[in-house]
Design an enzyme around this catalytic site. Structure first.
Site, short mmCIF file in Angstrom:
data_model
loop_
_atom_site.label_atom_id
_atom_site.label_comp_id
_atom_site.label_asym_id
_atom_site.label_seq_id
_atom_site.Cartn_x
_atom_site.Cartn_y
_atom_site.Cartn_z
N ASP A 1 21.36 21.59 -26.00
CA ASP A 1 21.74 23.12 -26.80
C ASP A 1 22.62 23.73 -25.79
O ASP A 1 22.15 24.15 -24.77
CB ASP A 1 20.49 24.02 -27.07
CG ASP A 1 20.93 24.99 -27.79
OD1 ASP A 1 21.89 25.73 -27.50
OD2 ASP A 1 20.12 25.44 -28.98
N GLN B 1 23.58 20.99 -29.83
CA GLN B 1 23.71 22.28 -30.68
C GLN B 1 24.60 23.48 -29.83
O GLN B 1 24.91 23.19 -28.80
CB GLN B 1 22.22 22.88 -30.73
CG GLN B 1 21.39 21.92 -31.65
CD GLN B 1 19.76 22.60 -31.88
OE1 GLN B 1 19.34 23.01 -30.97
NE2 GLN B 1 19.30 22.21 -32.89
N GLU C 1 13.80 19.39 -25.76
CA GLU C 1 14.77 20.52 -25.65
C GLU C 1 14.65 21.48 -24.60
O GLU C 1 13.52 22.22 -24.58
CB GLU C 1 15.15 21.39 -26.94
CG GLU C 1 16.23 22.28 -26.74
CD GLU C 1 16.50 23.02 -27.99
OE1 GLU C 1 17.51 23.65 -28.17
OE2 GLU C 1 15.48 23.07 -28.95
N GLU D 1 23.56 26.25 -34.33
CA GLU D 1 22.17 27.02 -34.24
C GLU D 1 22.73 28.56 -33.59
O GLU D 1 22.06 28.59 -32.52
CB GLU D 1 21.07 26.28 -33.42
CG GLU D 1 19.85 26.89 -33.57
CD GLU D 1 18.78 26.15 -32.54
OE1 GLU D 1 17.65 26.10 -33.26
OE2 GLU D 1 19.22 25.70 -31.50
#
Length: 252
Positions: free
Chosen positions: A173, A199, A138, A235
């Site tokens: 993300d 996310q 990530e 998240e």
């Protein structure tokens, strides 16, 4: 769209098994977490079995948090420690039926860091494969994690291509990507073959997805149009009790 509650932030005040139960009651389709290792795996597995939820992912341990470490896999001098936290995460994930492990790079830079990260990711993928576990990497934004080795999706793609393992994927993300690169719609379209998990949080405050500069109704529709049907990871950092921030959830 289906949604996963990231229990590193949502219901973080509760013991992990109780947070799993809270996510089920709230209507989430799955859960994920950060570092569950202080909770016995049997207790987490029991809560997952009770609720019928799956734990989608967890992170490798950060290392010495008191010394400011935030991952070990891109630290050339910490190979043995990186292998140890990878082994720990894969073992825990296997025990609770979790199918993804995010291998954290840490604060580092340069060609030796890249070499170490590639080697450690190869190690992780080889050890995760017999368990049916996907390894995720990530990119983190430079504002929240200055000095982190992995910061862009282009860098992640380069690493994934270098390791060339079928169970190595990108954790996309939206919060981090928007801060570093923007252009979420086109990034999702181009990178979808590399993506293993998605996310989201509002930008720039990392709150629930109904404030800030990203139109998540649009982003969720784009993700669905691209054929991605796994639960999306919420998240975000709630400024209120988690249950009071979920009025976005029943709309979907």
């Amino acid at each position: 769209m289906r949604f996963s509650a990231n229990l590193g932030f949502l219901w973080a005040e509760l013991p992990l098994p109780d947070a799993i139960r809270a996510a089920k009651t709230a209507g989430f389709d799955a859960v994920e977490c950060h570092w569950p290792f202080a909770t016995p795996a049997a207790d987490v597995r029991a809560a997952l079995d009770e609720t019928g939820l799956q734990m989608l992912g967890l992170n490798t341990a950060r290392g010495d948090v008191t010394a400011g470490e935030n991952g070990l896999a891109a630290l050339p001098e910490r190979v043995d420690d990186a292998h140890a936290v990878i082994d720990e995460a894969i073992s825990y994930a296997s025990a609770i039926g979790c199918k993804a492990v995010h291998v954290m790079a840490g604060f580092s830079s340069g060609p030796e860091a890249r070499k170490a990260f590639v080697a450690n990711l190869g190690y992780a993928c080889a050890h995760a494969a017999p368990h049916g576990i996907t390894i995720l990497i990530e990119p983190l934004n430079r504002y929240d994690a200055p000095g982190y080795f992995l910061t862009t999706t282009a860098q992640a793609v380069d690493l994934i291509d270098a390791v060339h393992a079928p169970n190595l994927k990108l954790m996309f993300d939206c919060y981090h990507v928007q801060l570093m690169e923007g252009d979420l719609t086109h990034k999702l379209e181009v990178l979808m073959p590399y993506i293993g998990h998605i996310q989201f949080a509002s930008v720039p405050d990392r709150g629930p997805p109904y404030t800030g500069e990203v139109n998540y109704d649009h982003i969720f529709n784009v993700i669905g149009s691209l054929g991605y049907n796994k639960p999306l990871g919420a998240e975000y950092k709630p400024k209120l009790p988690t249950d009071e921030t979920l009025f976005w959830l029943p709309r979907r």
